[in-house]
Design a protein around this motif. Structure first.
Motif, PDB file in Angstrom:
ATOM      1  N   THR A  39       1.081  -1.215  -0.170  1.00 59.01           N
ATOM      2  CA  THR A  39       0.069   0.091   0.014  1.00 59.01           C
ATOM      3  C   THR A  39       0.726   1.386  -0.194  1.00 59.01           C
ATOM      4  O   THR A  39       2.169   1.146   0.150  1.00 59.01           O
ATOM      5  CB  THR A  39      -0.982  -0.056   1.239  1.00 59.01           C
ATOM      6  OG1 THR A  39      -1.924   1.077   0.999  1.00 59.01           O
ATOM      7  CG2 THR A  39      -0.240   0.031   2.425  1.00 59.01           C
ATOM      8  N   THR A  40       0.006   2.546   0.150  1.00 65.01           N
ATOM      9  CA  THR A  40       0.827   3.661   0.089  1.00 65.01           C
ATOM     10  C   THR A  40       0.072   4.546   1.043  1.00 65.01           C
ATOM     11  O   THR A  40       0.275   5.808   1.079  1.00 65.01           O
ATOM     12  CB  THR A  40       0.962   4.506  -1.336  1.00 65.01           C
ATOM     13  OG1 THR A  40      -0.513   4.529  -1.759  1.00 65.01           O
ATOM     14  CG2 THR A  40       1.725   3.799  -2.357  1.00 65.01           C
ATOM     15  N   HIS A  41      -0.285   4.028   1.847  1.00 63.20           N
ATOM     16  CA  HIS A  41      -1.162   4.673   3.049  1.00 63.20           C
ATOM     17  C   HIS A  41      -0.276   5.266   4.113  1.00 63.20           C
ATOM     18  O   HIS A  41      -0.986   6.216   4.770  1.00 63.20           O
ATOM     19  CB  HIS A  41      -2.308   3.668   3.765  1.00 63.20           C
ATOM     20  CG  HIS A  41      -3.332   3.339   2.600  1.00 63.20           C
ATOM     21  ND1 HIS A  41      -4.112   4.284   1.983  1.00 63.20           N
ATOM     22  CD2 HIS A  41      -3.763   2.224   2.150  1.00 63.20           C
ATOM     23  CE1 HIS A  41      -5.103   3.800   1.264  1.00 63.20           C
ATOM     24  NE2 HIS A  41      -4.775   2.163   1.329  1.00 63.20           N
ATOM     25  N   PHE A  42       0.726   4.848   4.577  1.00 59.54           N
ATOM     26  CA  PHE A  42       1.599   5.233   5.596  1.00 59.54           C
ATOM     27  C   PHE A  42       2.311   6.535   5.054  1.00 59.54           C
ATOM     28  O   PHE A  42       3.255   6.256   4.144  1.00 59.54           O
ATOM     29  CB  PHE A  42       2.342   4.070   6.070  1.00 59.54           C
ATOM     30  CG  PHE A  42       1.448   3.236   6.582  1.00 59.54           C
ATOM     31  CD1 PHE A  42       1.199   2.950   7.984  1.00 59.54           C
ATOM     32  CD2 PHE A  42       1.224   1.715   6.050  1.00 59.54           C
ATOM     33  CE1 PHE A  42       0.547   2.031   8.394  1.00 59.54           C
ATOM     34  CE2 PHE A  42       0.439   0.785   6.594  1.00 59.54           C
ATOM     35  CZ  PHE A  42       0.401   1.187   7.855  1.00 59.54           C
ATOM     36  N   VAL A  43       2.188   7.413   6.103  1.00 66.36           N
ATOM     37  CA  VAL A  43       3.002   8.643   5.239  1.00 66.36           C
ATOM     38  C   VAL A  43       4.074   9.093   6.743  1.00 66.36           C
ATOM     39  O   VAL A  43       3.326   9.227   7.709  1.00 66.36           O
ATOM     40  CB  VAL A  43       1.818   9.913   5.268  1.00 66.36           C
ATOM     41  CG1 VAL A  43       2.674  11.362   4.959  1.00 66.36           C
ATOM     42  CG2 VAL A  43       1.082   9.562   4.016  1.00 66.36           C
ATOM     43  N   ASN A  44       5.126   9.374   6.464  1.00 68.19           N
ATOM     44  CA  ASN A  44       6.091   9.723   7.490  1.00 68.19           C
ATOM     45  C   ASN A  44       5.923  10.986   7.797  1.00 68.19           C
ATOM     46  O   ASN A  44       6.227  12.031   7.162  1.00 68.19           O
ATOM     47  CB  ASN A  44       7.614   9.464   6.520  1.00 68.19           C
ATOM     48  CG  ASN A  44       8.617   9.486   7.546  1.00 68.19           C
ATOM     49  OD1 ASN A  44       8.360  10.119   8.629  1.00 68.19           O
ATOM     50  ND2 ASN A  44       9.720   8.997   7.517  1.00 68.19           N
ATOM     51  N   LEU A  45       5.466  11.232   9.011  1.00 65.33           N
ATOM     52  CA  LEU A  45       5.586  12.368   9.756  1.00 65.33           C
ATOM     53  C   LEU A  45       6.471  12.645  10.961  1.00 65.33           C
ATOM     54  O   LEU A  45       6.384  13.593  11.793  1.00 65.33           O
ATOM     55  CB  LEU A  45       4.188  12.770  10.052  1.00 65.33           C
ATOM     56  CG  LEU A  45       3.118  13.472   9.266  1.00 65.33           C
ATOM     57  CD1 LEU A  45       1.724  13.689   9.758  1.00 65.33           C
ATOM     58  CD2 LEU A  45       3.294  14.439   8.444  1.00 65.33           C
ATOM     59  N   GLY A  46       7.575  11.900  10.701  1.00 64.17           N
ATOM     60  CA  GLY A  46       8.637  12.003  11.664  1.00 64.17           C
ATOM     61  C   GLY A  46       9.478  13.196  11.481  1.00 64.17           C
ATOM     62  O   GLY A  46       9.592  13.508  10.558  1.00 64.17           O
ATOM     63  N   ILE A  47       9.686  13.496  12.835  1.00 56.24           N
ATOM     64  CA  ILE A  47      10.569  14.938  12.691  1.00 56.24           C
ATOM     65  C   ILE A  47      11.722  14.756  13.748  1.00 56.24           C
ATOM     66  O   ILE A  47      11.779  14.314  14.628  1.00 56.24           O
ATOM     67  CB  ILE A  47       9.712  16.115  13.463  1.00 56.24           C
ATOM     68  CG1 ILE A  47       8.470  16.349  12.822  1.00 56.24           C
ATOM     69  CG2 ILE A  47      10.518  17.496  13.592  1.00 56.24           C
ATOM     70  CD1 ILE A  47       7.582  17.089  13.263  1.00 56.24           C
TER      71      ILE A  47
END
Length: 95
Positions: free
Chosen positions: A47-55
């Motif tokens: 899938t491509t549902h997981f979006v990296n919002l790590g900072i």
């Protein structure tokens, strides 16, 4: 940074994605883009549902504030939150 978090959160909600929120472990400080947690989750689940919002370098309290005040667009959405207890093991970094 706040613009990035707010903008990305709105894009994710619109696309129905899952936010992967955390510090440099999520961001992928020492790995290539294809070595991040969100990349592997997407790969394993096809899938491509997981979006990296790590900072990178985000203390858990800073992440808490960012999520509470600047990521309201992900409310009622799926979120994967990474907590790094190493922040609390250092007298220098622990609040």
């Amino acid at each position: 940074m706040l613009f990035f978090v707010g903008f990305s959160a709105k894009q994710m909600k619109k696309e129905g994605s899952i936010a992967v929120i955390g510090d440099s472990v999520v961001w992928g400080e020492y790995v290539e883009p294809d070595g991040t947690l969100s990349h592997y989750l997407n790969e394993q689940l096809s899938t491509t549902h997981f979006v990296n919002l790590g900072i990178n370098g985000s203390h858990p309290m800073a992440l808490s504030g960012l999520v509470e005040f600047y990521s309201r667009a992900v409310r009622n959405s799926h979120v994967l939150l990474q907590y790094n207890p190493l922040w609390m093991s250092s007298a220098r970094h622990d609040l």
